[in-house]
Scaffold this motif. Structure first.
Motif, PDB file in Angstrom:
ATOM      1  N   VAL A  46       7.437   1.284  11.956  1.00 32.02           N
ATOM      2  CA  VAL A  46       6.994   2.272  10.966  1.00 32.02           C
ATOM      3  C   VAL A  46       6.949   3.638  11.636  1.00 32.02           C
ATOM      4  O   VAL A  46       6.369   3.782  12.716  1.00 32.02           O
ATOM      5  CB  VAL A  46       5.597   1.902  10.425  1.00 32.02           C
ATOM      6  N   GLU A  47       7.545   4.634  10.987  1.00 28.99           N
ATOM      7  CA  GLU A  47       7.594   5.986  11.552  1.00 28.99           C
ATOM      8  C   GLU A  47       7.206   7.006  10.496  1.00 28.99           C
ATOM      9  O   GLU A  47       7.590   6.880   9.329  1.00 28.99           O
ATOM     10  CB  GLU A  47       9.015   6.269  12.034  1.00 28.99           C
ATOM     11  N   GLY A  48       6.441   7.994  10.909  1.00 29.92           N
ATOM     12  CA  GLY A  48       6.070   9.065   9.995  1.00 29.92           C
ATOM     13  C   GLY A  48       4.888   9.846  10.539  1.00 29.92           C
ATOM     14  O   GLY A  48       4.588   9.791  11.726  1.00 29.92           O
ATOM     15  N   GLU A  49       4.255  10.577   9.638  1.00 27.28           N
ATOM     16  CA  GLU A  49       3.049  11.324  10.010  1.00 27.28           C
ATOM     17  C   GLU A  49       1.956  10.334  10.394  1.00 27.28           C
ATOM     18  O   GLU A  49       1.874   9.236   9.846  1.00 27.28           O
ATOM     19  CB  GLU A  49       2.587  12.197   8.850  1.00 27.28           C
ATOM     20  N   GLU A  50       1.109  10.737  11.322  1.00 26.04           N
ATOM     21  CA  GLU A  50       0.098   9.837  11.874  1.00 26.04           C
ATOM     22  C   GLU A  50      -0.771   9.184  10.796  1.00 26.04           C
ATOM     23  O   GLU A  50      -1.000   7.977  10.826  1.00 26.04           O
ATOM     24  CB  GLU A  50      -0.776  10.584  12.884  1.00 26.04           C
ATOM     25  N   ALA A  51      -1.247   9.955   9.832  1.00 27.70           N
ATOM     26  CA  ALA A  51      -2.125   9.407   8.794  1.00 27.70           C
ATOM     27  C   ALA A  51      -1.385   8.387   7.925  1.00 27.70           C
ATOM     28  O   ALA A  51      -1.946   7.350   7.553  1.00 27.70           O
ATOM     29  CB  ALA A  51      -2.697  10.528   7.931  1.00 27.70           C
ATOM     30  N   SER A  52      -0.128   8.667   7.608  1.00 22.80           N
ATOM     31  CA  SER A  52       0.661   7.745   6.779  1.00 22.80           C
ATOM     32  C   SER A  52       0.970   6.455   7.528  1.00 22.80           C
ATOM     33  O   SER A  52       0.914   5.363   6.956  1.00 22.80           O
ATOM     34  CB  SER A  52       1.957   8.412   6.322  1.00 22.80           C
ATOM     35  N   VAL A  53       1.300   6.575   8.809  1.00 26.62           N
ATOM     36  CA  VAL A  53       1.551   5.382   9.620  1.00 26.62           C
ATOM     37  C   VAL A  53       0.270   4.562   9.734  1.00 26.62           C
ATOM     38  O   VAL A  53       0.294   3.336   9.605  1.00 26.62           O
ATOM     39  CB  VAL A  53       2.124   5.751  11.008  1.00 26.62           C
ATOM     40  N   ALA A  54      -0.860   5.212   9.942  1.00 24.31           N
ATOM     41  CA  ALA A  54      -2.140   4.503  10.031  1.00 24.31           C
ATOM     42  C   ALA A  54      -2.428   3.750   8.729  1.00 24.31           C
ATOM     43  O   ALA A  54      -2.885   2.596   8.760  1.00 24.31           O
ATOM     44  CB  ALA A  54      -3.270   5.472  10.346  1.00 24.31           C
ATOM     45  N   ALA A  55      -2.150   4.376   7.592  1.00 28.25           N
ATOM     46  CA  ALA A  55      -2.355   3.710   6.301  1.00 28.25           C
ATOM     47  C   ALA A  55      -1.437   2.500   6.164  1.00 28.25           C
ATOM     48  O   ALA A  55      -1.847   1.444   5.655  1.00 28.25           O
ATOM     49  CB  ALA A  55      -2.129   4.697   5.161  1.00 28.25           C
ATOM     50  N   MET A  56      -0.195   2.617   6.636  1.00 29.29           N
ATOM     51  CA  MET A  56       0.733   1.483   6.567  1.00 29.29           C
ATOM     52  C   MET A  56       0.279   0.363   7.499  1.00 29.29           C
ATOM     53  O   MET A  56       0.376  -0.817   7.141  1.00 29.29           O
ATOM     54  CB  MET A  56       2.155   1.944   6.924  1.00 29.29           C
ATOM     55  N   LEU A  57      -0.226   0.702   8.671  1.00 32.57           N
ATOM     56  CA  LEU A  57      -0.737  -0.320   9.592  1.00 32.57           C
ATOM     57  C   LEU A  57      -1.926  -1.046   8.968  1.00 32.57           C
ATOM     58  O   LEU A  57      -2.048  -2.276   9.101  1.00 32.57           O
ATOM     59  CB  LEU A  57      -1.139   0.305  10.922  1.00 32.57           C
ATOM     60  N   ASP A  58      -2.781  -0.317   8.268  1.00 32.01           N
ATOM     61  CA  ASP A  58      -3.899  -0.953   7.557  1.00 32.01           C
ATOM     62  C   ASP A  58      -3.377  -1.921   6.503  1.00 32.01           C
ATOM     63  O   ASP A  58      -3.895  -3.029   6.357  1.00 32.01           O
ATOM     64  CB  ASP A  58      -4.795   0.093   6.897  1.00 32.01           C
ATOM     65  N   TRP A  59      -2.348  -1.500   5.770  1.00 28.54           N
ATOM     66  CA  TRP A  59      -1.779  -2.379   4.743  1.00 28.54           C
ATOM     67  C   TRP A  59      -1.183  -3.637   5.391  1.00 28.54           C
ATOM     68  O   TRP A  59      -1.398  -4.748   4.906  1.00 28.54           O
ATOM     69  CB  TRP A  59      -0.712  -1.644   3.923  1.00 28.54           C
ATOM     70  N   LEU A  60      -0.445  -3.463   6.476  1.00 29.03           N
ATOM     71  CA  LEU A  60       0.176  -4.612   7.157  1.00 29.03           C
ATOM     72  C   LEU A  60      -0.875  -5.591   7.671  1.00 29.03           C
ATOM     73  O   LEU A  60      -0.609  -6.793   7.772  1.00 29.03           O
ATOM     74  CB  LEU A  60       1.064  -4.128   8.308  1.00 29.03           C
ATOM     75  N   ALA A  61      -2.056  -5.106   7.998  1.00 27.87           N
ATOM     76  CA  ALA A  61      -3.128  -5.974   8.492  1.00 27.87           C
ATOM     77  C   ALA A  61      -3.731  -6.831   7.384  1.00 27.87           C
ATOM     78  O   ALA A  61      -4.466  -7.781   7.672  1.00 27.87           O
ATOM     79  CB  ALA A  61      -4.216  -5.138   9.161  1.00 27.87           C
TER      80      ALA A  61
END
Length: 89
Positions: A46-61
């Motif tokens: 996943v690549e992008g702005e830090e906040a967006s990547v963090a949100a995607m990591l939360d979703w993946l969890a």
């Protein structure tokens, strides 16, 4: 821009995980890919702005309904300037 590699462990194959991940990535505006690996693991980058990547990591969890995520292993990668999010083979 940041990039993260994620291994998602648990009941994450056969539950629409990859398709739901692509939909969520598009909603969040992150780039990268997702694929199934042997052993029942889903892998994503996943690549992008830090906040967006963090949100995607939360979703993946958590994953989509039907998934049971036991854990995620996250590591940093160098951003590549990738555009779009795809389901990889």
């Amino acid at each position: 821009m940041i990039r993260r590699r994620v291994l998602v462990h648990g009941i994450v194959q056969g539950v629409g995980f990859r398709f739901s991940a692509r939909r969520e990535a598009e909603r969040l505006g992150v780039a990268g890919w997702v694929r199934n690996r042997r052993g029942g693991v889903v892998e994503a980058e996943v690549e992008g702005e830090e906040a967006s990547v963090a949100a995607m990591l939360d979703w993946l969890a958590t994953g989509p309904p039907g998934a049971i995520v036991e854990r995620t292993d996250v590591s940093a990668r160098e951003p590549s300037g990738e555009r779009g999010f795809r389901i990889a083979e």
